[in-house]
Design an enzyme around this catalytic site. Sequence first.
Site, PDB file in Angstrom:
ATOM      1  CB  CYS A 131      -0.949  -0.002   1.191  1.00 32.39           C
ATOM      2  SG  CYS A 131      -0.162  -0.404   2.762  1.00 32.39           S
ATOM      3  CG  HIS A 243      -0.928   4.060   4.620  1.00 32.76           C
ATOM      4  ND1 HIS A 243      -1.606   3.774   5.781  1.00 32.76           N
ATOM      5  CD2 HIS A 243      -0.457   2.861   4.152  1.00 32.76           C
ATOM      6  CE1 HIS A 243      -1.553   2.467   6.004  1.00 32.76           C
ATOM      7  NE2 HIS A 243      -0.873   1.886   5.033  1.00 32.76           N
TER       8      HIS A 243
END
Length: 347
Positions: A131, A243
């Site tokens: 990710c 994130h």
Amino acid sequence: MGYRIAVVGATGNVGREILQILAEREFPVDEAVALASNRSVGAEVSFGEDDTLRVRDLDTFDFKNIDIALFSPGAKVSAMHAPRAAKAGAVVIDNTSQFRMDADVPLVVPEVNPEAIARYTKRNIIANPNCSTIQMVMALKPLHTLAKIRRVVVATYQSVSGAGKEAMDELFNQTRAVYVNDAIKPEHFTKRIAFNVIPHIDMFMDDGATKEEWKMVVETRKILDPEIAVTATCVRVPVFIGHAEAINVEFERPISVEQARAALKAFPGISVVDHRVDEGYVTPQECAGEDMVYVSRIRRDPSVKYGLNLWVVADNLRKGAALNAVQIAELLARDYLGGLAPGLPAR
């Protein structure tokens, strides 16, 4: 023509997101199968707003009638079942770390290296990157095209959802415990995550780096350019979804802030929100549920000859995992399996 789709790990955060995105993007599905471990058999998962699927047992499932299998069950489970699905004729799109660095498995971010999908025929497996790597290479690709990148230094601020539902529960329960003065015992994380940051994601390696940091290095080189030097520090933060990354980029030739901003704005899948005022940037809380990779704080780094700093934010469950996998499936369907995925022009 529709496809027969299997989603492996369908009860997890990413598996549920994959099913949602398949429905949202109207992927041509004739049949969808939700698979998980035997302890989840019989549970129901949503497939879009109106449909539900009853979970079936991965261990006993026969993949011979499946066209595309989207895997997100954990590396050990993928190691066992992805080759079985591929041998049965399904094209596997695997979201775990199991196959990413295998030389004969393409590692794909559709906006960055779609041509790599063509190599799926060697093993019938395509790997989805980590990710944190996905959102970083999305931001780096248009800059690398403009002025070749020499070196990248990145510090990540990664949400707990990247570690699964139990990790999200731990943040919630610890936060509540702080307010009522209950004792806190870390279970999923090595230290308390509530009101704290932990510079430790995945296992430590012999050189002192963590495996998460190693992934960012080797995956970026495989996807973008093997000559780029990359160093990373990966940190878990008390955020549920999204994130963030502070990225320092050193180039081989001059590149201005204005050139970088224009290149990023023109790149598919990126949204530039870069205003040098209060609230003129994007945070993880704001990107949750969004498909775009957001780039902010674009500025010159005066400590090197040709350098820029960037702030990059994305929903790790969507573009960092599920959406990227579905985008791979769309290109696979359109360009290699003879179909046409909605939202994609004909080849």
